[in-house]
Design an enzyme around this catalytic site. Structure first.
Site, short mmCIF file in Angstrom:
data_model
loop_
_atom_site.label_atom_id
_atom_site.label_comp_id
_atom_site.label_asym_id
_atom_site.label_seq_id
_atom_site.Cartn_x
_atom_site.Cartn_y
_atom_site.Cartn_z
N HIS A 256 4.24 -5.51 -12.54
CA HIS A 256 3.37 -5.90 -12.17
C HIS A 256 2.52 -4.22 -12.67
O HIS A 256 1.27 -4.42 -12.73
CB HIS A 256 2.28 -5.85 -10.27
CG HIS A 256 1.66 -5.97 -9.71
ND1 HIS A 256 1.40 -7.55 -10.89
CD2 HIS A 256 -0.04 -6.07 -9.46
CE1 HIS A 256 -0.47 -8.60 -9.92
NE2 HIS A 256 -0.71 -7.06 -9.98
N HIS A 282 -9.54 -12.10 -12.37
CA HIS A 282 -9.73 -11.55 -10.77
C HIS A 282 -11.71 -11.67 -10.66
O HIS A 282 -12.24 -12.18 -11.37
CB HIS A 282 -10.00 -10.03 -10.56
CG HIS A 282 -8.91 -9.37 -11.22
ND1 HIS A 282 -9.75 -7.55 -10.86
CD2 HIS A 282 -8.02 -10.03 -10.71
CE1 HIS A 282 -7.97 -7.09 -10.77
NE2 HIS A 282 -7.57 -8.04 -10.73
N TYR A 291 -9.48 0.30 -11.28
CA TYR A 291 -8.97 0.95 -12.16
C TYR A 291 -10.45 1.45 -12.97
O TYR A 291 -9.41 2.91 -13.72
CB TYR A 291 -9.28 -0.47 -13.43
CG TYR A 291 -7.67 -1.33 -13.57
CD1 TYR A 291 -6.33 -0.94 -13.49
CD2 TYR A 291 -7.92 -2.58 -13.09
CE1 TYR A 291 -5.41 -1.60 -13.17
CE2 TYR A 291 -7.34 -3.29 -12.44
CZ TYR A 291 -6.08 -3.40 -12.64
OH TYR A 291 -4.87 -4.32 -12.83
#
Length: 335
Positions: A256, A282, A291
């Site tokens: 990940h 997403h 992020y």
């Protein structure tokens, strides 16, 4: 009293996969949560799990179970909340099957999720990614496979389940090269590939051979690559890359983190969180906003865009050393 076993069987075998269309991976994750819960409840009530009744799974027991997995199993708040979400989903199903338990189920739904610190997620910078991708021995078949797997995982920002589940039929190396990905919630997305990524995939396909499985990546025995298998491959090459890249030493690199690294690099290049969300698959852009907290360039641009207020400037004048010492020696009179 209503036996629990028929309810959970209908939930796992019919409601989740057929009525709701949950993926096998999601069903497996839910099943693990229920195994933990039912084992805890059976021990608490002193009965067999198959003899549990739905009425015995009240809010008090659920709260005790959540405390148990945090204290005894060392689970964090995130895992605790995931277990609670699985239980609440099951209870919504039970509402229609056992209407007499509505009050009990309502109390379980009222159990709040636990707030927790949201730390910045760890990612790799480009130098570290390059070192890991250069670690495999490209003179061997498995080295070519490992490079192609890790390169695709990073460049496409794939979840590990999406990587090991990638199908030969969904890969196109014609111009422009692309990969059709089946993500969470059975949502498909088509991702264009860098020419360098496509070159590594072509090299792997020439060595893959006539393996009779539809998956793109296979292990040394010719069976589909597993999550654990790819995690082992990545960890092995990360350790090798640490010899030439000191910042990787002592770090545990997960699949990940390659996905996070792709997201951060893409955000720095595009400055568009919507494009990053689309690339990662997403469903909710709020998931991608993590992020924004990781990337300092977005905040630097905000600082540079604002004109700071003009303030009056002064110059501090230190007191004379002798006077300062006398002031320090003076003590207040007693009351």
């Amino acid at each position: 009293m209503t036996l629990l076993a028929p309810l959970i069987t209908g939930f796992m075998r019919d409601y989740m996969p057929r009525q709701r269309g949950y993926s096998p991976h999601s069903c497996e994750a839910y099943a693990y949560s229920f195994r933990l819960l039912f084992a805890f409840a059976a021990k608490r009530i002193r009965t067999m799990p198959s003899q549990l009744h739905i009425e015995q799974l009240d809010a008090a027991l659920i709260l005790d179970f959540l405390v148990h997995i945090e204290r005894e199993r060392g689970n964090g708040a995130t895992t605790r909340n995931l277990r609670l979400a699985a239980i609440k989903t099951f209870m919504r199903y039970v509402e229609y099957q056992v209407p007499s338990a509505l009050e009990q189920i309502g109390q379980i739904h009222a159990i709040p999720v636990k707030r927790h610190d949201q730390k910045l997620i760890r990612h790799l910078i480009m130098v570290e990614v390059r070192a890991i991708l250069n670690a495999p021995d490209l003179t061997t078949r498995l080295g070519v496979r490992d490079r192609a797997m890790m390169h695709l995982c990073f460049a496409a920002g794939l979840r590990v389940s999406e990587l090991v589940g990638a199908m030969m039929a969904n890969l196109s190396l014609q111009r422009p090269p692309s990969l059709l990905v089946l993500g969470k919630g059975r949502k498909e997305r088509c991702l264009p590939l860098w020419k360098e990524t496509a070159a590594d995939l072509r090299a792997w396909l020439t060595l893959r051979g006539s393996v009779r499985v539809p998956e793109l990546f296979v292990n040394a025995e010719g069976t589909p690559m597993t999550r654990a298998g790819f995690e082992y491959v990545l960890e092995k090459h990360a350790r090798a890359a640490a010899e030439t890249c000191p910042s990787l030493r002592g770090r545990s690199i997960s699949p990940h983190q390659l996905r996070h690294s792709c997201a951060v690099i893409m955000l720095q290049a595009t400055h568009d969180i919507r494009k990053v969300a689309l690339w990662l698959g997403h469903a909710d852009i709020r998931t991608t906003e993590v992020y924004l907290r990781m990337d300092p360039t977005e905040k630097l641009e905000a600082v540079e865009a604002v004109v700071p207020p003009e303030l009056r400037r002064g110059r501090f004048k230190a007191p004379d050393a002798l006077i300062a010492s006398l002031l320090a020696d003076i003590s207040p009179p007693p009351a």
